[in-house]
Design a protein around this motif. Structure first.
Motif, PDB file in Angstrom:
ATOM      1  N   GLY A  10      -2.360   7.933  10.205  1.00 61.11           N
ATOM      2  CA  GLY A  10      -3.534   7.112  10.463  1.00 61.11           C
ATOM      3  C   GLY A  10      -3.375   6.359  11.775  1.00 61.11           C
ATOM      4  O   GLY A  10      -2.342   5.745  12.032  1.00 61.11           O
ATOM      5  N   VAL A  11      -4.405   6.408  12.604  1.00 62.72           N
ATOM      6  CA  VAL A  11      -4.343   5.791  13.929  1.00 62.72           C
ATOM      7  C   VAL A  11      -5.420   4.724  14.063  1.00 62.72           C
ATOM      8  O   VAL A  11      -6.611   5.014  13.927  1.00 62.72           O
ATOM      9  N   LEU A  12      -4.991   3.514  14.334  1.00 66.00           N
ATOM     10  CA  LEU A  12      -5.922   2.420  14.601  1.00 66.00           C
ATOM     11  C   LEU A  12      -6.362   2.522  16.057  1.00 66.00           C
ATOM     12  O   LEU A  12      -5.548   2.492  16.975  1.00 66.00           O
ATOM     13  N   HIS A  13      -7.665   2.658  16.251  1.00 69.87           N
ATOM     14  CA  HIS A  13      -8.220   2.933  17.571  1.00 69.87           C
ATOM     15  C   HIS A  13      -8.998   1.723  18.076  1.00 69.87           C
ATOM     16  O   HIS A  13      -9.656   1.030  17.294  1.00 69.87           O
ATOM     17  N   VAL A  79      -0.468   8.484   5.411  1.00 69.09           N
ATOM     18  CA  VAL A  79       0.842   8.182   4.838  1.00 69.09           C
ATOM     19  C   VAL A  79       1.688   7.353   5.799  1.00 69.09           C
ATOM     20  O   VAL A  79       2.812   6.959   5.474  1.00 69.09           O
ATOM     21  N   ALA A  80       1.159   7.070   6.975  1.00 75.95           N
ATOM     22  CA  ALA A  80       1.785   6.185   7.954  1.00 75.95           C
ATOM     23  C   ALA A  80       0.682   5.709   8.893  1.00 75.95           C
ATOM     24  O   ALA A  80      -0.352   6.364   9.031  1.00 75.95           O
ATOM     25  N   VAL A 101       2.556   1.829   3.205  1.00 74.39           N
ATOM     26  CA  VAL A 101       3.050   2.979   3.954  1.00 74.39           C
ATOM     27  C   VAL A 101       3.736   2.463   5.212  1.00 74.39           C
ATOM     28  O   VAL A 101       3.511   1.325   5.633  1.00 74.39           O
ATOM     29  N   PRO A 102       4.592   3.286   5.850  1.00 76.37           N
ATOM     30  CA  PRO A 102       5.238   2.842   7.085  1.00 76.37           C
ATOM     31  C   PRO A 102       4.215   2.522   8.174  1.00 76.37           C
ATOM     32  O   PRO A 102       3.220   3.223   8.327  1.00 76.37           O
TER      33      PRO A 102
END
Length: 235
Positions: A10-13, A79-80, A101-102
């Motif tokens: 997962g990427v926070l944009h 998952v991260a 999650v990490p």
């Protein structure tokens, strides 16, 4: 027959200011959002109100938005969690506390390990979007002797720096980033010949990492390396 759900990063944009009806530009190969960068899928969530300017300079009011976006990513199967801005490290503790999650929001998390990896007399160049905003507390290094081994260099005032502050944000100028980074590294090495490793703080810099490795002939680390390490640790 059971089906296997692929592990997603997962990427926070950050906000880019594009019109809701506009077709977003294709992500640059090597970037955090390009489908060709990793051998695992990514999903992203834009953090409302998080622009380059206020994330880089530090706005504590953004923390709830970062947390909410991270939770949405986990609900969608991440998952991260990582991000498209290294200065998001300011929100690392809060986001890591809020999800199960990490969380690796910035390549700066690698810095303490890289200092132990390199010879004690060697220095590490941290290349950042804006060195004037990269405060001591963001480096995660308290020991004064170890801090003295870190050399900061930034692209403030350059074309990429100016472009990222615009709303809407124009497509990334890869050639400009490569040119400015190469020049910055050359200046730093002239002043600090003991530089043995380069760490990219900015999450846009990985798109030119291969080119910089060829020019500098030094190890170059960035956020994509940390993401691969993190994802490889998850079953």
């Amino acid at each position: 027959m059971t089906t296997h759900t692929p592990r997603c990063l997962g990427v926070l944009h950050l906000e880019r200011g594009l019109s809701p009806v506009a077709t977003p530009p294709m992500p640059v190969p090597g970037s955090m959002l390009s489908p060709t960068t990793f051998d695992f899928p990514t999903i992203s969530e834009t953090v409302p109100g998080a622009w380059v300017e206020n994330v880089v300079r530090g706005d504590p009011k953004l923390e709830p938005a970062f947390i909410a976006a991270a939770r949405r990513l986990v609900e969608r199967g991440a998952v991260a969690i990582s991000s498209t801005c290294g200065f998001s490290i300011r929100h690392q503790p809060a986001v890591a506390t809020s999800v199960n999650v990490p969380v690796v929001l910035s390549s700066l998390l690698l810095l303490p390990a890289l200092l132990r990896q390199t010879p004690p007399r060697a220095k590490i160049a941290v290349l950042t979007y804006d060195s004037t905003c990269c405060e001591e507390t963001l480096l995660g290094v308290d020991d004064r002797a170890e801090r003295a081994r870190i050399v900061l260099g930034g692209l403030e005032g350059g074309k990429f720096w100016h472009d990222e502050l615009k709303r809407p944000t124009p497509p990334i100028d890869v050639a400009a980033i490569e040119k400015d980074l190469a020049g910055c590294i050359a200046r730093l090495r002239a002043e600090h010949p003991a530089i043995a490793t380069i760490l990219f703080e900015c999450a846009a810099f990985p798109i030119v990492a291969a080119a910089i490795r060829r020019v500098a002939k030094l190890p170059v680390y960035d956020i994509t390396d940390l993401c691969r390490l993190t994802m490889a640790s998850i079953a």
